[in-house]
Design a protein around this motif. Sequence first.
Motif, PDB file in Angstrom:
ATOM      1  N   UNK A 167      -5.312   5.731   3.469  1.00 15.65           N
ATOM      2  CA  UNK A 167      -5.012   4.303   3.513  1.00 15.65           C
ATOM      3  C   UNK A 167      -5.700   3.567   2.362  1.00 15.65           C
ATOM      4  N   UNK A 168      -6.889   4.016   1.995  1.00 11.86           N
ATOM      5  CA  UNK A 168      -7.583   3.401   0.871  1.00 11.86           C
ATOM      6  C   UNK A 168      -6.803   3.595  -0.420  1.00 11.86           C
ATOM      7  N   UNK A 169      -6.236   4.781  -0.602  1.00 16.52           N
ATOM      8  CA  UNK A 169      -5.413   5.027  -1.788  1.00 16.52           C
ATOM      9  C   UNK A 169      -4.198   4.103  -1.802  1.00 16.52           C
ATOM     10  N   UNK A 170      -3.613   3.874  -0.630  1.00 18.68           N
ATOM     11  CA  UNK A 170      -2.470   2.974  -0.550  1.00 18.68           C
ATOM     12  C   UNK A 170      -2.875   1.551  -0.907  1.00 18.68           C
ATOM     13  N   UNK A 171      -4.046   1.117  -0.413  1.00 22.49           N
ATOM     14  CA  UNK A 171      -4.506  -0.230  -0.728  1.00 22.49           C
ATOM     15  C   UNK A 171      -4.792  -0.392  -2.219  1.00 22.49           C
ATOM     16  N   UNK A 172      -5.301   0.669  -2.830  1.00 22.13           N
ATOM     17  CA  UNK A 172      -5.572   0.596  -4.275  1.00 22.13           C
ATOM     18  C   UNK A 172      -4.289   0.388  -5.065  1.00 22.13           C
ATOM     19  N   UNK A 173      -3.183   0.891  -4.544  1.00 17.18           N
ATOM     20  CA  UNK A 173      -1.901   0.769  -5.241  1.00 17.18           C
ATOM     21  C   UNK A 173      -1.185  -0.542  -4.915  1.00 17.18           C
TER      22      UNK A 173
ATOM     23  N   UNK B   3     -11.846 -10.036   0.279  1.00 18.80           N
ATOM     24  CA  UNK B   3     -10.988  -9.165   1.075  1.00 18.80           C
ATOM     25  C   UNK B   3      -9.848  -8.653   0.209  1.00 18.80           C
ATOM     26  N   UNK B   4      -9.211  -7.600   0.686  1.00 18.57           N
ATOM     27  CA  UNK B   4      -8.029  -7.060   0.027  1.00 18.57           C
ATOM     28  C   UNK B   4      -6.806  -7.733   0.627  1.00 18.57           C
ATOM     29  N   UNK B   5      -5.971  -8.279  -0.213  1.00 17.78           N
ATOM     30  CA  UNK B   5      -4.751  -8.948   0.229  1.00 17.78           C
ATOM     31  C   UNK B   5      -3.589  -7.983   0.060  1.00 17.78           C
ATOM     32  N   UNK B   6      -2.859  -7.765   1.146  1.00 14.09           N
ATOM     33  CA  UNK B   6      -1.743  -6.825   1.155  1.00 14.09           C
ATOM     34  C   UNK B   6      -0.454  -7.607   1.350  1.00 14.09           C
ATOM     35  N   UNK B   7       0.510  -7.412   0.470  1.00 11.30           N
ATOM     36  CA  UNK B   7       1.801  -8.093   0.576  1.00 11.30           C
ATOM     37  C   UNK B   7       2.583  -7.538   1.769  1.00 11.30           C
ATOM     38  N   UNK B   8       2.624  -8.314   2.822  1.00 10.30           N
ATOM     39  CA  UNK B   8       3.359  -7.923   4.032  1.00 10.30           C
ATOM     40  C   UNK B   8       3.642  -9.184   4.826  1.00 10.30           C
ATOM     41  N   UNK B   9       4.839  -9.289   5.355  1.00  7.60           N
ATOM     42  CA  UNK B   9       5.246 -10.520   6.032  1.00  7.60           C
ATOM     43  C   UNK B   9       4.650 -10.664   7.438  1.00  7.60           C
TER      44      UNK B   9
ATOM     45  N   UNK C   5      -0.055  -8.463  15.760  1.00  8.39           N
ATOM     46  CA  UNK C   5      -0.356  -7.594  14.625  1.00  8.39           C
ATOM     47  C   UNK C   5      -1.014  -6.300  15.068  1.00  8.39           C
ATOM     48  N   UNK C   6      -0.683  -5.211  14.408  1.00 12.10           N
ATOM     49  CA  UNK C   6      -1.229  -3.902  14.743  1.00 12.10           C
ATOM     50  C   UNK C   6      -1.980  -3.335  13.548  1.00 12.10           C
ATOM     51  N   UNK C   7      -3.179  -2.871  13.812  1.00 11.51           N
ATOM     52  CA  UNK C   7      -3.956  -2.242  12.744  1.00 11.51           C
ATOM     53  C   UNK C   7      -3.539  -0.782  12.606  1.00 11.51           C
ATOM     54  N   UNK C   8      -3.622  -0.215  11.404  1.00 12.46           N
ATOM     55  CA  UNK C   8      -3.321   1.205  11.236  1.00 12.46           C
ATOM     56  C   UNK C   8      -4.283   2.077  12.041  1.00 12.46           C
TER      57      UNK C   8
END
Length: 316
Positions: free
Chosen positions: A122-128, A138-144, A246-249
């Motif tokens: 998941x960290x690799x995904x966030x890096x991308x 915080x890390x901002x993730x593009x998701x609706x 909302x659901x966390x991974x």
Amino acid sequence: MIVPLVLAGYAAAAVIVLPRLLSWGEWAERAPRLALGVWLASCASAVASAILAALAAAVPPSVVAHGLAGFFQACAAMFSHGAVPAFPGLLAALAGAGLIAARLTYCTAAVLVMAGRERREHSDMLNLLGRHDGELDAVVLDHEVPAAYCLPGRQGRAVITTGAIQSLPPEQVAAVLAHEQAHLRGRHHLVIAIVEALVRAFPRLPLFIRARSEVVRLVELLADDVAARRHARIHIAGALVRLATGRAPAFMLGAGGETALTRVRRMLSPASPLGRRERLAGLAAIGALLLGPAIVAAFPGVTALLAHHCHHLSIF
């Protein structure tokens, strides 16, 4: 053989009775940190009692009184000469204690390894896909879908989606991120890993099953309380309402989820904290749960040791 039976009987009773006792009332919501300690101590007490019961059956009190070194030397001498051990059931008892410890160690390692793998992926995904926001820390993730969670580990990070930022006012965004930072600072993922390992090691036992669900709930309550030290409870409650779906991974800790609506009620109508006597009683219960099995297991050996020395003193 009384002590092994007492310890084994307590371990068997604890996994059935303790979940019912600890679930009584709403005291846990008033002191989630103390409740976490009681649940973990209860689990440790049951496992320790089972292991100590086997060891107490294998090692007679006289051996404890005269020293374990002499016991192991005698065992080595007997095995080297092909003699049969003098204590019936010795190998079976030691094997039982070792099996319990080995099973728990293996399951704990398996849970930590699996969780670590999931988090690295998941960290690799966030890096991308994510971007770090210095203002929010915080890390901002593009998701609706509005969601916020934390990625535990050595370099733990709080994560929030653009859907949450767009749907929440700034004060609620700050409150929910404070909640996630509380998870990271408290290393709550390790506490959850402990109870998860217990469930895997000893499935279908009520104490460990209930402990897992309670620990997951209590770490959320604790993170809410930590966030409430710097942010208004109304802001935390408002954020929880919007993030309830909302659901966390997997292997992450999220602000939403199944407990969100009950936590909203707790934020808006907080119960009075436990009094001093109640907290002292809780701490005493933790001490009794942790030390009780060891005291019971050591009592015969200590008694034999005192009797041995008193006998020699009476001779002189």
